[in-house]
Motif scaffolding. Structure first.
Motif, PDB file in Angstrom:
ATOM      1  N   THR A  36       1.040  -1.175   0.103  1.00  0.00           N
ATOM      2  CA  THR A  36      -0.047   0.068   0.069  1.00  0.00           C
ATOM      3  C   THR A  36       0.863   1.198   0.014  1.00  0.00           C
ATOM      4  OG1 THR A  36      -0.081   0.264   2.388  1.00  0.00           O
ATOM      5  CG2 THR A  36      -2.029  -1.323   1.173  1.00  0.00           C
ATOM      6  N   THR A  37       2.162   1.116   0.307  1.00  0.00           N
ATOM      7  CA  THR A  37       2.996   2.499   0.489  1.00  0.00           C
ATOM      8  C   THR A  37       3.880   2.246  -0.592  1.00  0.00           C
ATOM      9  OG1 THR A  37       4.434   1.238   1.820  1.00  0.00           O
ATOM     10  CG2 THR A  37       2.885   2.806   2.893  1.00  0.00           C
ATOM     11  N   ASN A  71      -9.127  -6.887  -5.481  1.00  0.00           N
ATOM     12  CA  ASN A  71      -9.655  -6.283  -6.580  1.00  0.00           C
ATOM     13  C   ASN A  71      -8.433  -5.852  -7.588  1.00  0.00           C
ATOM     14  OD1 ASN A  71      -8.449  -3.910  -5.787  1.00  0.00           O
ATOM     15  ND2 ASN A  71      -9.969  -3.722  -4.354  1.00  0.00           N
ATOM     16  N   LEU A  74      -5.599  -3.393  -6.813  1.00  0.00           N
ATOM     17  CA  LEU A  74      -4.587  -3.837  -5.927  1.00  0.00           C
ATOM     18  C   LEU A  74      -3.660  -4.848  -6.745  1.00  0.00           C
ATOM     19  CD1 LEU A  74      -6.490  -3.656  -2.548  1.00  0.00           C
ATOM     20  CD2 LEU A  74      -4.086  -2.349  -3.020  1.00  0.00           C
ATOM     21  N   ASP A 119       6.275   1.473   6.595  1.00  0.00           N
ATOM     22  CA  ASP A 119       5.165   1.253   7.361  1.00  0.00           C
ATOM     23  C   ASP A 119       5.276   1.485   8.749  1.00  0.00           C
ATOM     24  OD1 ASP A 119       2.784  -1.221   7.173  1.00  0.00           O
ATOM     25  OD2 ASP A 119       3.700  -0.899   9.040  1.00  0.00           O
ATOM     26  N   SER A 120       4.310   1.878   9.280  1.00  0.00           N
ATOM     27  CA  SER A 120       4.448   2.482  10.845  1.00  0.00           C
ATOM     28  C   SER A 120       5.032   1.537  11.829  1.00  0.00           C
ATOM     29  CB  SER A 120       3.508   3.323  11.310  1.00  0.00           C
ATOM     30  OG  SER A 120       2.294   2.463  11.374  1.00  0.00           O
ATOM     31  N   LEU A 361      -6.311  -3.748   8.283  1.00  0.00           N
ATOM     32  CA  LEU A 361      -6.854  -2.617   7.776  1.00  0.00           C
ATOM     33  C   LEU A 361      -7.809  -2.242   6.834  1.00  0.00           C
ATOM     34  CD1 LEU A 361      -3.870  -1.594   5.170  1.00  0.00           C
ATOM     35  CD2 LEU A 361      -4.549  -3.740   5.564  1.00  0.00           C
ATOM     36  N   GLY A 362      -8.569  -3.214   6.765  1.00  0.00           N
ATOM     37  CA  GLY A 362     -10.149  -2.995   6.159  1.00  0.00           C
ATOM     38  C   GLY A 362     -10.067  -2.981   4.908  1.00  0.00           C
ATOM     39  N   LEU A 363      -8.939  -3.580   4.197  1.00  0.00           N
ATOM     40  CA  LEU A 363      -9.055  -3.857   2.967  1.00  0.00           C
ATOM     41  C   LEU A 363      -9.983  -5.065   2.288  1.00  0.00           C
ATOM     42  CD1 LEU A 363      -5.527  -2.976   1.427  1.00  0.00           C
ATOM     43  CD2 LEU A 363      -7.401  -1.836   1.145  1.00  0.00           C
ATOM     44  N   ARG A 380      -4.130  -1.295  16.262  1.00  0.00           N
ATOM     45  CA  ARG A 380      -4.770  -0.211  16.002  1.00  0.00           C
ATOM     46  C   ARG A 380      -6.355  -0.403  15.981  1.00  0.00           C
ATOM     47  NH1 ARG A 380      -0.802   2.421  11.980  1.00  0.00           N
ATOM     48  NH2 ARG A 380       0.541   3.580  13.772  1.00  0.00           N
ATOM     49  N   PHE A 382      -8.529   2.639  15.514  1.00  0.00           N
ATOM     50  CA  PHE A 382      -9.054   3.781  14.978  1.00  0.00           C
ATOM     51  C   PHE A 382     -10.432   3.659  14.315  1.00  0.00           C
ATOM     52  CE2 PHE A 382      -4.596   5.085  14.406  1.00  0.00           C
ATOM     53  CZ  PHE A 382      -3.990   5.381  15.607  1.00  0.00           C
ATOM     54  N   LYS A 383     -11.138   4.601  14.232  1.00  0.00           N
ATOM     55  CA  LYS A 383     -12.357   4.696  13.594  1.00  0.00           C
ATOM     56  C   LYS A 383     -12.177   4.263  12.266  1.00  0.00           C
ATOM     57  CE  LYS A 383     -16.360   7.706  13.160  1.00  0.00           C
ATOM     58  NZ  LYS A 383     -16.434   9.202  12.749  1.00  0.00           N
ATOM     59  N   GLY A 384     -12.946   3.364  11.825  1.00  0.00           N
ATOM     60  CA  GLY A 384     -12.687   3.019  10.451  1.00  0.00           C
ATOM     61  C   GLY A 384     -11.622   2.096   9.842  1.00  0.00           C
ATOM     62  N   ARG A 385     -10.821   1.710  10.657  1.00  0.00           N
ATOM     63  CA  ARG A 385      -9.649   0.863  10.527  1.00  0.00           C
ATOM     64  C   ARG A 385      -9.990  -0.368   9.847  1.00  0.00           C
ATOM     65  NH1 ARG A 385      -4.083   0.925  10.191  1.00  0.00           N
ATOM     66  NH2 ARG A 385      -3.302  -0.952  10.628  1.00  0.00           N
ATOM     67  N   PRO A 389     -16.401   2.876   9.410  1.00  0.00           N
ATOM     68  CA  PRO A 389     -16.178   3.865  10.304  1.00  0.00           C
ATOM     69  C   PRO A 389     -17.537   3.614  11.548  1.00  0.00           C
ATOM     70  CG  PRO A 389     -16.788   4.830   8.417  1.00  0.00           C
ATOM     71  CD  PRO A 389     -16.470   3.373   8.050  1.00  0.00           C
TER      72      PRO A 389
END
Ligand code: SF4
Lengths: 416, 164
Positions: A36-37, A71, A74, A119-120, A361-363, A380, A382-385, A389
């Motif tokens: 993704t990055t 898809n 990607l 990547d973090s 990560l919701g992919l 993580r 986070f909202k929507g992660r 959302p």
């Protein structure tokens, strides 16, 4: 004056005696990007006018975040990265090989290395004593071409861990507790350096779990010393030669010290929608959960699957709770197969996904419905992660996840 | 000198708020991707934002993932700078690498919709609507060098290497 682990490694990589606050230009040992990055990094690599890899560098492109691809967009990104890798001679980690951070820990990073990844959670390799930090696509693209990067030598916070883990409490609970104490920005720009007697009881996989999440407190890097346990781990991965001993100096200077006695910890949860929104499992007991996920670069290793299998053996998931398991790498999946954990997890009603990031990560794979609660072993919430959302994510250890899958509501693993 | 309208956000705006992971399939189609900038923080942002706008945020802006697409879609939306109380480190670095100024200051006094004027040279932010004035903290030398060239790639074209 003595040096912290961060100062030691960055001194070696910059060829200068440096201390906290100094800006250095440092030689990079390992640089990587993921699906993704990566495409943006490829674009920046070419825009910068590079055409080949810096010769001193180990470089890897990972296809792990959308693996296998859901898809065509990607899939085309995967093609682009495969072409790039073969053209410039960088290694390729294919769909199914596993999450970048797990493969890096198993096969690539050495104690004392400077590792940068697009990547973090690149910080994971700090569990092996590597100065590993996340950067963006442009920084990594430039390191591919130049073999170096610039860094500010971080101040270090020393986390001194004593005691031993009580029953039902694990590395994940330790790091969730620490993030709750520090807050999501409590260690921004800093190094978290772990030490103390309890390290002698922490396996490398559990150190990787802790290092993985330091970025959730804003830290640049999370460093463990490289000791006998590190050596044994590297030997177990078939690369004992990569071991070197690495400790901070006794007289090193720390900005702050945090003492944690493991005996005082209990199973922890991070509540929606921030990782520092922590509570004990006890406080959340009874919260209904529609999906449990065990996996990711935080807790998708063999000992995590073993923990879940032990709890789920001979039991069934709750009829209204889905149980999704994504081993972090091919090596983990094979080891878990051989040990019988996979069979146990499937018999308990679990779904085994291919090695990779899975639902994290919701992919694809395990996107949540509106209003649903998920308890995940990821890092993580986070909202929507996880792709929606309107959904709610709780983070906890694999033991808490397994207990929750059985009861269908957030459950303290000690209550089973 | 930058001039524009403030779009105010609270604390802890993550990269998932800025550009949700579910749009990762658009990352090679930046024009489409950029239509979703700030979507999970404010779904109306893209319909209201105009060139020159300033994002004004609280603590720990940009926490989370390393995706450089976060500052990239903000820049593509026409935002000229981000003002925040604090910023997550990877986001900070990514924004500067793209030539998007990130300025640290106490943003409490700035109201949503205020007209702002930012002088990157003097470090002074004037709030024309509210009549106040703020200063932002100094940016490290090497980052300033990158910002002055408009981003890391332009910086490297000029100097060929990092310079201390
Ligand atoms: S498992 Fe999750 S956190 Fe880890 S690299 Fe993949 S998407 Fe990121």
């Amino acid at each position: 004056m003595g040096q912290t682990l961060a100062e030691k490694i960055l001194s070696a990589k910059s060829g200068d005696e440096v201390g906290a606050g100094d800006i250095v230009i440092a030689r990079v040992d390992l640089a990587f990007l993921q699906d993704t990055t990566g495409p943006l990094a490829v674009r920046q690599f070419h825009a910068a006018g590079f055409s080949c890899l810096a010769s001193s560098l180990k470089a890897v492109a990972f296809l792990d975040h959308a693996a296998p691809s859901p898809n065509r967009e990607l899939s085309n990104d995967h093609q682009l990265l495969r072409d790039f890798a073969s053209k410039i001679g960088c290694r390729l980690s294919e769909v199914g090989d596993g999450v970048c951070h797990q493969v890096v820990a198993e096969s690539l990073a050495k104690p004392g290395d400077l590792v940068i990844g697009a990547d973090s959670h690149t910080v994971t390799a700090g569990g092996l004593g590597a100065f590993a930090c996340g950067m963006g696509s442009t920084d990594v693209a430039v390191s591919f071409g130049l073999g170096k990067t610039w860094l500010r030598v971080p101040e270090s916070i020393k986390v001194v861990i004593s005691g031993s883990f009580p029953r039902g409490v694990y590395a994940k609970d330790l790091i969730l507790y620490l993030i709750g104490q520090l807050g999501a920005d409590g260690a921004t720009y800093k190094a978290l350096e772990f030490g103390g007697d309890a390290l002698s009881t922490m396996t490398v996989p559990s150190r990787l779990t802790v290092a993985n999440m330091v970025v959730e407190a804003g830290a640049k890097v999370g460093l463990f010393p490289s000791d006998d346990i590190t050596r044994d781990y590297l030997i177990s991965q078939g690369r004992g030669n990569d071991y070197c001993r690495l400790f901070p100096d006794d007289s090193a200077n720390y900005e702050q010290r945090i003492n944690i006695n493991l005996a005082e910890l209990e199973p922890m949860v991070a509540k929606p929608h921030t990782v520092d929104n922590t509570a004990s499992v006890k406080e959340l007991k009874g919260t209904r959960v529609q999906q449990v996920v065990i996996g990711t670069c935080t807790n998708g290793r063999q000992e995590d699957l073993a923990m879940a299998a032990r709890i789920l053996a001979g039991r069934q998931r709750h009829p209204r709770t889905r149980l999704i398991i994504a081993p972090a790498s091919r090596r983990v999946l094979l080891a878990a197969l051989e040990a019988g954990y996979i069979r146990t997890l499937i018999e308990a009603g679990g779904i085994i996904l291919p090695p990779g990031c899975g639902p994290c990560l919701g992919l694809h794979q395990g996107v949540l419905g509106n209003g649903e609660n998920c308890l995940s072993t990821a890092n993580r919430n986070f909202k929507g992660r996880m792709g929606n959302p309107e959904a709610f994510i709780y983070l906890a250890s694999p033991a808490t996840a397994a207990a929750t899958a059985i009861k269908g509501e957030i459950t303290d693993p000690r209550d089973l | 000198m930058l001039k524009g309208r403030a779009f105010k956000f609270g604390d802890s705006i993550s990269t998932d708020h800025i550009i949700p992971g579910r749009y990762a399939y658009l990352r090679s189609n930046l024009t489409e991707l950029a239509k979703h900038a700030m979507e999970d923080a404010d779904p109306t942002f893209m319909s209201r934002v105009r060139a020159g706008a300033l994002i004004v945020a609280g603590k720990n802006f940009g926490l989370g993932s390393s995706r450089e697409h976060a500052p990239l879609v903000i820049k593509m939306a026409g935002v000229s700078a981000i003002l925040a109380k604090s910023v997550a480190r990877i986001f900070f670095r990514n924004a500067i690498n793209l030539g998007l100024p990130v300025l640290l200051c106490d943003t409490d006094s700035i109201g949503d919709g205020d007209e702002l004027e930012v002088d990157l040279k003097t470090g002074i932010i004037r709030d024309i609507t509210a009549g106040g004035q703020l200063t932002f903290s100094k940016i490290p030398e090497i980052m300033l060098g990158i910002l002055n060239e408009g981003g890391l790639l332009a910086y490297l074209k000029k100097y060929g290497d990092f310079r201390l």
